[in-house]
Design a protein around this motif. Structure first.
Motif, PDB file in Angstrom:
ATOM      1  N   PHE A 108      18.429  43.847 -31.948  1.00 47.52           N
ATOM      2  CA  PHE A 108      17.038  43.920 -32.114  1.00 47.52           C
ATOM      3  C   PHE A 108      16.258  42.742 -31.292  1.00 47.52           C
ATOM      4  CE2 PHE A 108      12.830  43.433 -33.954  1.00 47.52           C
ATOM      5  CZ  PHE A 108      12.314  44.509 -34.443  1.00 47.52           C
ATOM      6  N   LEU A 109      16.005  43.036 -30.229  1.00 52.19           N
ATOM      7  CA  LEU A 109      15.265  41.779 -29.134  1.00 52.19           C
ATOM      8  C   LEU A 109      13.952  41.473 -29.572  1.00 52.19           C
ATOM      9  CD1 LEU A 109      16.544  43.284 -26.024  1.00 52.19           C
ATOM     10  CD2 LEU A 109      17.290  41.097 -27.390  1.00 52.19           C
ATOM     11  N   HIS A 110      13.457  40.258 -29.801  1.00 49.05           N
ATOM     12  CA  HIS A 110      12.185  39.840 -30.367  1.00 49.05           C
ATOM     13  C   HIS A 110      11.326  39.139 -29.126  1.00 49.05           C
ATOM     14  CE1 HIS A 110      12.573  40.055 -34.372  1.00 49.05           C
ATOM     15  NE2 HIS A 110      13.716  40.236 -34.260  1.00 49.05           N
ATOM     16  N   TRP A 111      10.232  39.102 -28.956  1.00 47.29           N
ATOM     17  CA  TRP A 111       9.399  38.222 -28.109  1.00 47.29           C
ATOM     18  C   TRP A 111       9.666  36.713 -28.433  1.00 47.29           C
ATOM     19  CZ3 TRP A 111       6.165  42.342 -30.351  1.00 47.29           C
ATOM     20  CH2 TRP A 111       6.063  43.573 -29.280  1.00 47.29           C
ATOM     21  N   ASP A 112       9.760  35.885 -27.378  1.00 51.48           N
ATOM     22  CA  ASP A 112      10.135  34.552 -27.535  1.00 51.48           C
ATOM     23  C   ASP A 112       9.126  33.580 -28.615  1.00 51.48           C
ATOM     24  OD1 ASP A 112      12.257  32.642 -26.838  1.00 51.48           O
ATOM     25  OD2 ASP A 112      10.432  31.494 -25.690  1.00 51.48           O
ATOM     26  N   TYR A 113       7.992  33.873 -28.468  1.00 45.16           N
ATOM     27  CA  TYR A 113       7.040  33.455 -29.417  1.00 45.16           C
ATOM     28  C   TYR A 113       7.350  33.553 -30.891  1.00 45.16           C
ATOM     29  CZ  TYR A 113       3.769  37.129 -30.207  1.00 45.16           C
ATOM     30  OH  TYR A 113       3.163  38.202 -30.699  1.00 45.16           O
ATOM     31  N   LEU A 114       7.901  34.864 -31.273  1.00 42.58           N
ATOM     32  CA  LEU A 114       8.153  35.151 -32.561  1.00 42.58           C
ATOM     33  C   LEU A 114       9.571  34.616 -32.826  1.00 42.58           C
ATOM     34  CD1 LEU A 114       6.708  38.640 -32.819  1.00 42.58           C
ATOM     35  CD2 LEU A 114       5.832  36.386 -34.006  1.00 42.58           C
ATOM     36  N   TRP A 115      10.379  34.789 -32.000  1.00 39.55           N
ATOM     37  CA  TRP A 115      11.736  34.147 -32.224  1.00 39.55           C
ATOM     38  C   TRP A 115      11.592  32.706 -32.656  1.00 39.55           C
ATOM     39  CZ3 TRP A 115      16.371  36.131 -32.717  1.00 39.55           C
ATOM     40  CH2 TRP A 115      17.625  35.534 -32.530  1.00 39.55           C
ATOM     41  N   LYS A 116      11.029  31.987 -32.013  1.00 39.11           N
ATOM     42  CA  LYS A 116      10.617  30.534 -32.167  1.00 39.11           C
ATOM     43  C   LYS A 116      10.051  30.191 -33.484  1.00 39.11           C
ATOM     44  CE  LYS A 116      10.470  28.972 -27.375  1.00 39.11           C
ATOM     45  NZ  LYS A 116       9.591  28.637 -26.365  1.00 39.11           N
ATOM     46  N   GLN A 117       9.398  31.279 -34.062  1.00 37.50           N
ATOM     47  CA  GLN A 117       8.706  30.943 -35.335  1.00 37.50           C
ATOM     48  C   GLN A 117       9.646  31.423 -36.475  1.00 37.50           C
ATOM     49  OE1 GLN A 117       4.879  33.064 -35.418  1.00 37.50           O
ATOM     50  NE2 GLN A 117       4.404  32.400 -33.579  1.00 37.50           N
ATOM     51  N   GLY A 118      11.071  31.842 -36.011  1.00 37.98           N
ATOM     52  CA  GLY A 118      11.958  32.255 -36.938  1.00 37.98           C
ATOM     53  C   GLY A 118      11.760  33.845 -37.707  1.00 37.98           C
ATOM     54  N   MET A 119      11.069  34.412 -36.816  1.00 39.74           N
ATOM     55  CA  MET A 119      10.858  35.866 -37.355  1.00 39.74           C
ATOM     56  C   MET A 119      12.071  36.912 -36.953  1.00 39.74           C
ATOM     57  SD  MET A 119       7.501  35.871 -38.455  1.00 39.74           S
ATOM     58  CE  MET A 119       7.030  37.596 -38.487  1.00 39.74           C
ATOM     59  N   GLN A 120      12.962  36.558 -36.726  1.00 31.93           N
ATOM     60  CA  GLN A 120      14.058  37.281 -36.377  1.00 31.93           C
ATOM     61  C   GLN A 120      14.608  38.233 -37.193  1.00 31.93           C
ATOM     62  OE1 GLN A 120      13.865  34.298 -35.565  1.00 31.93           O
ATOM     63  NE2 GLN A 120      15.874  32.904 -35.905  1.00 31.93           N
ATOM     64  N   ARG A 121      14.533  37.670 -38.641  1.00 32.56           N
ATOM     65  CA  ARG A 121      15.301  38.468 -39.664  1.00 32.56           C
ATOM     66  C   ARG A 121      14.273  39.070 -40.584  1.00 32.56           C
ATOM     67  NH1 ARG A 121      18.984  34.454 -38.480  1.00 32.56           N
ATOM     68  NH2 ARG A 121      20.830  35.370 -37.961  1.00 32.56           N
TER      69      ARG A 121
END
Length: 186
Positions: free
Chosen positions: A143-156
């Motif tokens: 599941f590929l996230h936009w970088d700004y959400l990835w940096k906020q820890g939204m990946q899971r």
């Protein structure tokens, strides 16, 4: 402001009939197993923000080629909406040039799309409802996230904890290298 969304962009298909599917969609796809991917053309049509940019078609093609090789040279099924058609055509031609077996499923009935995802060996997608539904169906995915959400820890935030623990669900950012992302493709 009380305006209907179809009044803002009449090209979006909001008033379509929904096709109910009671039969499997196996006639649409290659023999199993296969790698399924929800491909976007670069920037999602309802957002002009660069924060919501996905990969350009050439990057999708290169990554899917490498993922297919890693998974044992699986055929590839490309999913997308009508506004993704140009990108999907590019990815298709690029992959076929590398002797990959490719099937396009563009703008299909939701139930058929879910059937195709559910029966895939692996699913690669960008941040959308299809990835959330794939997690609900316990389909192995990246599941590929936009970088700004990835940096906020939204990946899971959308994944079932047991799918994260068992690596059925893996996540990454569009900003990561293909090598780093391919480590998560199992």
């Amino acid at each position: 402001n009380g305006r209907r969304i179809e009044d803002l962009d009449s090209d979006l298909p909001f008033a379509r009939e929904v096709e109910l599917v009671t039969e499997p969609a196996s006639e649409l796809i290659p023999a199993q197993p296969y790698l399924c991917a929800h491909v976007s053309g670069g920037t999602l049509p309802l957002s002009v923000s660069p924060m919501h940019a996905t990969w350009k078609p050439v990057r999708w093609a290169e990554f899917l080629d490498a993922a297919s090789r890693k998974l044992g040279d699986l055929p590839i099924v490309l999913l997308g909406a009508f506004y993704d058609q140009e990108a999907i055509n590019f990815v298709d031609v690029h992959l076929k040039g590398r002797r990959r077996r490719v099937t396009q499923l563009v703008d299909r009935a939701p139930a058929k799309v879910l059937w195709v995802i559910q029966h895939s060996r692996y699913f690669v997608c960008y941040q959308s409802g299809l990835g959330i539904l794939a997690d609900d169906l316990d389909v192995r995915q990246l599941f590929l996230h936009w970088d700004y959400l990835w940096k906020q820890g939204m990946q899971r935030s959308w994944a079932k904890p047991r799918n994260v623990e068992s690596r059925v669900y893996s996540a990454g950012s569009f900003a990561e290298t293909d090598a780093a992302l391919l480590e998560r493709v199992t």
